[in-house]
Design a protein around this motif. Structure first.
Motif, short mmCIF file in Angstrom:
data_model
loop_
_atom_site.label_atom_id
_atom_site.label_comp_id
_atom_site.label_asym_id
_atom_site.label_seq_id
_atom_site.Cartn_x
_atom_site.Cartn_y
_atom_site.Cartn_z
N ASP A 4 1.12 -1.37 -0.36
CA ASP A 4 0.33 0.06 0.09
C ASP A 4 0.84 1.08 -0.02
O ASP A 4 0.54 2.16 -0.92
CB ASP A 4 -1.00 -0.32 0.87
N GLU A 8 0.71 4.21 -2.85
CA GLU A 8 1.00 5.63 -2.47
C GLU A 8 2.13 6.68 -3.06
O GLU A 8 1.86 7.73 -3.70
CB GLU A 8 1.07 6.02 -0.94
N ALA A 11 2.16 6.19 -6.97
CA ALA A 11 1.20 7.65 -7.37
C ALA A 11 1.13 8.78 -7.47
O ALA A 11 1.16 9.39 -8.11
CB ALA A 11 -0.30 7.25 -6.29
N TYR A 12 2.52 9.63 -6.16
CA TYR A 12 2.50 10.69 -5.85
C TYR A 12 3.24 10.89 -7.14
O TYR A 12 3.53 11.88 -8.06
CB TYR A 12 3.03 10.95 -5.17
N TYR A 15 2.06 10.88 -11.14
CA TYR A 15 0.65 11.61 -11.28
C TYR A 15 0.96 12.68 -12.69
O TYR A 15 0.38 12.50 -12.84
CB TYR A 15 1.33 13.03 -9.27
N SER A 18 0.61 10.46 -15.52
CA SER A 18 -1.03 9.72 -15.69
C SER A 18 -1.68 10.36 -16.23
O SER A 18 -2.92 9.41 -16.44
CB SER A 18 -1.47 9.54 -13.69
N ASN A 22 -4.07 8.65 -12.43
CA ASN A 22 -3.78 9.05 -10.53
C ASN A 22 -4.70 10.13 -9.96
O ASN A 22 -4.37 11.71 -10.71
CB ASN A 22 -2.13 9.12 -11.13
N GLN A 23 -5.08 10.02 -9.66
CA GLN A 23 -5.83 10.70 -8.02
C GLN A 23 -6.04 10.53 -6.72
O GLN A 23 -5.94 9.78 -6.62
CB GLN A 23 -7.90 9.72 -9.18
N ILE A 24 -5.52 11.92 -6.05
CA ILE A 24 -4.56 11.76 -4.99
C ILE A 24 -5.83 12.71 -4.46
O ILE A 24 -5.34 14.29 -5.00
CB ILE A 24 -3.46 12.73 -5.02
N TYR A 25 -6.44 12.40 -3.00
CA TYR A 25 -6.86 13.83 -2.47
C TYR A 25 -6.96 13.34 -1.35
O TYR A 25 -6.89 12.19 -1.11
CB TYR A 25 -8.75 13.42 -3.05
N ARG A 26 -6.82 14.49 -0.13
CA ARG A 26 -6.95 14.15 1.30
C ARG A 26 -7.94 15.15 1.95
O ARG A 26 -7.99 16.39 0.73
CB ARG A 26 -6.23 14.47 1.32
N ARG A 67 -7.45 2.59 -2.24
CA ARG A 67 -7.69 2.85 -0.55
C ARG A 67 -8.40 4.04 0.21
O ARG A 67 -8.06 5.11 -0.50
CB ARG A 67 -6.19 2.61 -0.72
#
Length: 91
Positions: A4, A8, A11-12, A15, A18, A22-26, A67
């Motif tokens: 995992d 991550e 993905a970064y 990014y 991609s 690749n989608q990254i949210y926080r 995830r």
């Protein structure tokens, strides 16, 4: 867990290249324990909405690693590195 974490990091790292895959949210939310449980249930419902059976996948689909980590954010905040004094090196 290593798998995992590697997902991550990749993905970064990938990014920009991609092309939107690749989608990254926080986010940070303040929730009760009951709200956390409801949030996770709704997340699972959302995942089931997009689930397709083997052999029934759309032709342009890709296998995606998804995830969700929900954890109290009560630890110390990381500090930024101190700025250097020009070209001087400290030993």
């Amino acid at each position: 867990m290593t798998h995992d974490l590697n997902l991550e990091v990749s993905a970064y790292a990938g990014y920009d290249a991609s092309a939107g895959w690749n989608q990254i949210y926080r986010s940070g939310l303040r929730m009760t324990k009951e709200q956390v449980a409801t949030f996770v249930e709704e997340y699972q419902t959302l995942l089931r909405k997009y689930l397709t059976e083997p052999g029934d996948h759309p032709p342009d689909s890709r296998s995606m690693a998804v995830r969700l980590v929900v954890v109290p954010d009560e630890g110390p905040r990381p500090t930024l590195p101190a700025e250097s004094d020009g070209d001087q090196r400290r030993i």
